[in-house]
Design a protein around this motif. Structure first.
Motif, short mmCIF file in Angstrom:
data_model
loop_
_atom_site.label_atom_id
_atom_site.label_comp_id
_atom_site.label_asym_id
_atom_site.label_seq_id
_atom_site.Cartn_x
_atom_site.Cartn_y
_atom_site.Cartn_z
N TRP A 138 1.58 -0.39 0.48
CA TRP A 138 1.70 -0.60 -0.96
C TRP A 138 3.15 -0.45 -1.41
O TRP A 138 3.93 0.26 -0.78
N ALA A 140 5.05 0.54 -5.10
CA ALA A 140 4.92 0.94 -6.50
C ALA A 140 6.26 0.68 -7.19
O ALA A 140 7.28 1.25 -6.79
N LEU A 147 1.54 -1.93 -9.08
CA LEU A 147 1.33 -1.72 -7.65
C LEU A 147 1.22 -3.10 -7.00
O LEU A 147 0.57 -4.00 -7.53
N ASP A 149 0.18 -5.03 -3.38
CA ASP A 149 -0.42 -4.84 -2.05
C ASP A 149 0.24 -5.76 -1.03
O ASP A 149 1.21 -6.48 -1.33
N LEU A 165 1.14 9.28 -10.34
CA LEU A 165 1.46 8.65 -9.06
C LEU A 165 2.83 9.07 -8.57
O LEU A 165 3.02 9.40 -7.39
N LEU A 204 -6.30 5.72 -10.32
CA LEU A 204 -5.33 5.41 -9.26
C LEU A 204 -6.04 5.14 -7.94
O LEU A 204 -5.67 4.21 -7.22
N ARG A 205 -7.05 5.93 -7.63
CA ARG A 205 -7.80 5.71 -6.40
C ARG A 205 -8.45 4.32 -6.40
O ARG A 205 -8.42 3.61 -5.39
N LYS A 207 -7.44 1.66 -8.05
CA LYS A 207 -6.41 0.64 -7.91
C LYS A 207 -5.85 0.57 -6.50
O LYS A 207 -5.36 -0.49 -6.07
N LEU A 208 -5.92 1.68 -5.77
CA LEU A 208 -5.45 1.71 -4.39
C LEU A 208 -6.56 1.36 -3.39
O LEU A 208 -6.35 1.44 -2.18
N GLU A 210 -9.37 2.95 -2.82
CA GLU A 210 -9.88 4.13 -2.14
C GLU A 210 -11.40 4.22 -2.24
O GLU A 210 -12.00 3.83 -3.26
N LEU A 217 -5.97 8.51 0.75
CA LEU A 217 -4.61 8.86 0.36
C LEU A 217 -4.54 10.08 -0.55
O LEU A 217 -3.74 10.99 -0.31
#
Length: 235
Positions: A138, A140, A147, A149, A165, A204-205, A207-208, A210, A217
């Motif tokens: 990723w 940022a 973000l 990818d 973050l 955030l999780r 968007k990542l 997760e 993470l």
């Protein structure tokens, strides 16, 4: 050349409050712009980018919470709600929608100045001037609040989410307690702060990408805090 003083935009339908806040903030060295209606405020945002927005919820022409949510998604400014709504649920909702802080009316203008300074410190005095971090595939970009990818897809994040973050990315593989989060990010400790952090970390999780049941993470250490487990490079 000296940098211009930070700009604070004030949105409140009460002229007395706008004047009081403008005077206090200007005396403290800030530039200000004040608005009585959301439409005027939004038109101004298309021309300039304030560093902090003070937003009343009881607006005559638009829903204040909806405006806060949109600002959190689209603006890089810190958002502080100023409102006469004193219920805990109102504060929690405002923070969940992306506000960085919530101040209840009536207030001392000196408190507002102190909260504005705290938001600017948490957003700028991080010890790093670099605004791009890379971790686990990723990227940022904190100046753009996105973000990116491995496929180049961009996912925006709010100012409030970006603060959390960045805190993680500056201290990878180290436990960050709730008390440390409150100290670094500002705001009043308590249920509403904890709830706001939970919501921001959950977003955030997501968007990542997760797994919410087993995040890779951002790990929760129950009763202690959080750990970011990725390898991070800046620059």
């Amino acid at each position: 050349m000296n940098q211009p003083a930070p700009m604070v935009a004030i949105l409140d339908d009460e002229p007395e409050i706008r004047t009081m806040l403008s005077v206090a903030l200007q005396d403290a060295g800030f530039r200000t712009a004040s608005f009585g209606r959301a439409t005027e405020f939004e038109a101004a945002l298309a021309r300039t980018a304030p560093d902090v927005c003070l937003v009343d919820l009881g607006l005559p022409d638009k829903d204040g919470l909806a405006l806060v949510h949109r600002l959190a998604l689209e603006s890089g400014a810190a958002i502080i709600i100023i409102s006469g709504r004193a219920q805990v649920q109102d504060r929690v909702t405002g923070l969940e929608l992306g506000a960085d802080d919530y101040i209840i009316k009536p207030f001392d203008p000196a408190e507002v100045v102190a909260r504005v300074r705290a938001r600017l410190r948490s957003g700028r005095d991080t010890g790093k001037t670099v605004s791009v971090a890379r971790f686990e595939g990723w990227e940022a970009q904190f100046e753009r609040y996105v973000l990116i990818d491995t496929d180049g897809k961009e996912t925006p994040f709010s100012h409030a989410e970006g603060e959390v973050l960045r805190l993680f990315l500056e201290s990878p593989k180290r436990l960050i307690s709730r008390a440390q989060m409150q100290e670094n990010l500002g705001g009043a400790a308590g249920e509403s702060f904890d709830r706001a952090m939970d919501v921001r970390i959950s977003r955030l999780r997501t968007k990542l990408g997760e797994d919410p049941k087993n995040p890779r993470l951002i790990k929760t250490i129950y009763g202690a805090g959080y750990i970011f487990l990725g390898d991070v490079t800046w620059g």
